[in-house]
Design a protein around this motif. Structure first.
Motif, mmCIF file in Angstrom:
data_model
loop_
_atom_site.group_PDB
_atom_site.id
_atom_site.type_symbol
_atom_site.label_atom_id
_atom_site.label_comp_id
_atom_site.label_asym_id
_atom_site.label_seq_id
_atom_site.Cartn_x
_atom_site.Cartn_y
_atom_site.Cartn_z
ATOM 1 N N VAL A 68 12.135 95.708 29.194
ATOM 2 C CA VAL A 68 11.528 95.352 30.480
ATOM 3 C C VAL A 68 10.072 94.966 30.302
ATOM 4 O O VAL A 68 9.597 93.962 30.850
ATOM 5 C CB VAL A 68 11.665 96.520 31.475
ATOM 6 C CG1 VAL A 68 10.814 96.267 32.711
ATOM 7 C CG2 VAL A 68 13.124 96.712 31.873
ATOM 8 N N ARG A 93 13.367 102.364 34.224
ATOM 9 C CA ARG A 93 14.230 101.838 35.273
ATOM 10 C C ARG A 93 15.443 101.140 34.652
ATOM 11 O O ARG A 93 15.424 100.761 33.482
ATOM 12 C CB ARG A 93 13.453 100.845 36.141
ATOM 13 C CG ARG A 93 12.261 101.470 36.852
ATOM 14 C CD ARG A 93 11.467 100.388 37.570
ATOM 15 N NE ARG A 93 12.287 99.696 38.561
ATOM 16 C CZ ARG A 93 11.956 98.533 39.112
ATOM 17 N NH1 ARG A 93 10.852 97.917 38.734
ATOM 18 N NH2 ARG A 93 12.732 97.980 40.015
ATOM 19 N N THR A 150 16.280 95.717 37.047
ATOM 20 C CA THR A 150 14.867 95.355 37.030
ATOM 21 C C THR A 150 14.684 93.872 36.748
ATOM 22 O O THR A 150 13.889 93.190 37.420
ATOM 23 C CB THR A 150 14.124 96.176 35.965
ATOM 24 O OG1 THR A 150 14.314 97.568 36.227
ATOM 25 C CG2 THR A 150 12.640 95.863 35.971
ATOM 26 N N GLN A 187 15.819 91.719 39.765
ATOM 27 C CA GLN A 187 14.819 91.762 40.839
ATOM 28 C C GLN A 187 13.630 90.874 40.502
ATOM 29 O O GLN A 187 13.055 90.224 41.379
ATOM 30 C CB GLN A 187 14.363 93.202 41.063
ATOM 31 C CG GLN A 187 15.410 94.088 41.700
ATOM 32 C CD GLN A 187 14.971 95.537 41.793
ATOM 33 O OE1 GLN A 187 13.883 95.911 41.338
ATOM 34 N NE2 GLN A 187 15.816 96.381 42.371
ATOM 35 N N TYR A 188 13.274 90.834 39.229
ATOM 36 C CA TYR A 188 12.188 89.974 38.787
ATOM 37 C C TYR A 188 12.533 88.504 39.005
ATOM 38 O O TYR A 188 11.710 87.706 39.451
ATOM 39 C CB TYR A 188 11.922 90.266 37.311
ATOM 40 C CG TYR A 188 10.732 89.550 36.729
ATOM 41 C CD1 TYR A 188 9.446 89.844 37.148
ATOM 42 C CD2 TYR A 188 10.899 88.589 35.742
ATOM 43 C CE1 TYR A 188 8.353 89.198 36.592
ATOM 44 C CE2 TYR A 188 9.812 87.943 35.177
ATOM 45 C CZ TYR A 188 8.541 88.249 35.611
ATOM 46 O OH TYR A 188 7.462 87.615 35.070
#
Length: 472
Positions: A259, A420, A425, A428-429
């Motif tokens: 991430v 997360r 993640t 969502q990015y």
């Protein structure tokens, strides 16, 4: 009150509506086609990686030139023409399913064009010897095929784009692993969060047809082979608990590292990557080549062959090699090339289980390897049910069902304390970047201004590239 007339009336309406049956036939045809595309991906990656291994055995030092050159070429082609194909493909499908994603931008995440590109670029990644898997790409490939069916359906059909995407993603996992139950759980746990009743029949139909196509080609075989676990007892408790904790911590670190690397976390390397993405990819390819050369080729590719040899007792993925596989997979993802994470994660987890088995006793080896595979995959994806089912369908017999389930749940819990969920993640990015950009700008799943490529172990970047090397 007699309800028979209503039943007969509904039956007559069902049988007399030719358009409904035509729509169903179209969906069935596309589900079979999705299976064929996944089979094409599997056959192509297997064949080309076999050629890579043959070349490595004859000219091992050639990888120091070949792997960086091909990696740079893949990164350049991906950024220039197919930014939506970057990474594993699972975050793109999740982003396309997100209600917040602008409808006009969903085709930038999942389309038939990206399906064809994903297959070609993933095959090139295996030809380069990169540490990637084919399962994540299979999700985007199958979803791209299934969503294309929507343009041929009648305007009044109840089959919507969301249901087609869910069915395609589930079929991709099921066909790639030959694990139909995992496909259903993947659609519920990872893609949708819940299974809508109107989509359940379509998902199961797609899994069955795509699975039948895959089984007709490969037979009823698991990608990682069959794990034959001898009868175990309480002696498995302590080492099994250690495997769960170790794989959970390692998977959480792995996910957090991905991430940070793939969403533009500040750092000198990420700034270099944003400025010179193709050179960065070449340097990453060189690092993967050096690691592969140092390990005798063990860290190249998905890692399934190393796991099969380990299970047969002929080879061991030593702790050092497991760590290097971890690093090679992370570097490959950071380069922004298309490729999945499931298979490398399973091989890393197998290495963790094997390392602990060397301390606990060789008789527990197969059981601890299975637990490590389930635990590490669950920790990386934070989808314990899917991870447990995937490994369970590889195990000969059901003696380890509860052990695998407990290990996956505990490892996922440990991972959540560290970071997360990876796919969530990254998706969502993607959605956030899609919303923030004007409609005239394209979404890049690679990299841009001050960030990095968005997935290789799982997502894509969503900002327009700055460098001339990456102009789409």
């Amino acid at each position: 009150m007699n309800r028979e007339p209503d039943f007969l009336e509904n039956l007559r309406a069902e049988l007399s509506s030719g358009r409904i049956w035509l729509d169903r036939a179209i969906v069935l045809a596309y589900a079979a086609a999705a299976g064929l595309f996944v089979v094409a991906l599997s056959l192509s990656t297997t064949w080309v990686f076999d050629r890579f291994q043959q070349g490595f055995e004859r000219w091992p030092w050639a990888v120091l030139v070949w792997t960086p050159a091909v990696t740079a070429g893949i990164a350049w082609a991906t950024r220039r023409w197919f930014p939506g194909a970057s990474g594993s493909g699972i975050p793109q499908v999740k982003a396309a399913l997100d209600p917040a994603m602008p409808p006009e931008r969903r085709w930038l995440m999942v389309s038939l064009r990206l399906t064809v590109a994903k297959i070609g670029l993933a095959v090139a990644g295996f030809a380069a010897g990169l540490s990637i898997g084919r399962e994540g790409p299979a999700v985007q490939v199958a979803a791209g095929v299934m969503q294309h069916a929507r343009r041929w359906l009648s305007p009044a059909t109840t089959i919507d784009a969301r249901a087609l995407l869910l069915a395609g993603g589930a079929a991709g996992i099921a066909a790639a692993f030959n694990a139909p139950l995992a496909g259903v759980l993947f659609a519920i746990e990872e893609l949708a969060g819940q299974l809508e009743s109107r989509a359940s029949g379509l998902i199961i139909t797609a899994i069955v047809l795509a699975g039948l196509v895959a089984v007709s080609v490969f037979g009823n075989l698991s990608y990682f082979g069959v794990i034959k676990v001898p009868r175990t007892g309480w002696e498995l408790l302590a080492p099994g608990l250690l495997v769960a904790l170790a794989s959970g911590a390692a998977g959480g670190i792995f996910s957090r590292l991905f991430v940070a690397s793939l969403t533009g976390a500040p750092g000198r390397l990420n700034r270099w990557r944003a400025r010179w993405p193709i050179r960065f990819a070449a340097a990453g390819g060189l690092a993967v080549a050096i690691i592969g050369l140092a390990t005798g080729g063990v860290t190249f590719g998905a890692g399934s062959e190393a796991v099969k040899r380990m299970l047969a007792g002929h080879d061991e993925l030593t702790p050092l090699y497991t760590l290097l596989k971890f690093i090679a997979t992370w570097i490959t993802a950071w380069c922004g090339v298309p490729g999945g994470l499931f298979a490398p994660a399973l091989s890393i987890g197998a290495g963790i289980g094997d390392a602990i088995a060397q301390l606990a006793g060789p008789t527990l080896g197969p059981a601890l390897i299975a637990l490590g595979m389930a635990g590490f995959l669950a920790a990386v994806t934070q989808a314990p049910l899917t991870a447990f089912i995937i490994v369970m369908e590889m195990v000969d017999g059901h003696s380890m069902v509860l052990s695998l389930m407990a290990c996956a749940m505990l490892a996922s819990l440990v991972s959540r304390m560290i970071g997360r969920p990876l796919y969530e993640t990254l998706s969502q990015y993607l959605v956030a970047n899609a919303i923030s950009k004007p409609a005239t700008e394209s979404i890049s799943v690679s990299e841009s201004s001050a960030s990095t490529s968005h997935d290789s172990a799982h997502a894509g970047h969503v900002q327009p590239p700055r460098s001339n090397e990456a102009q789409p």
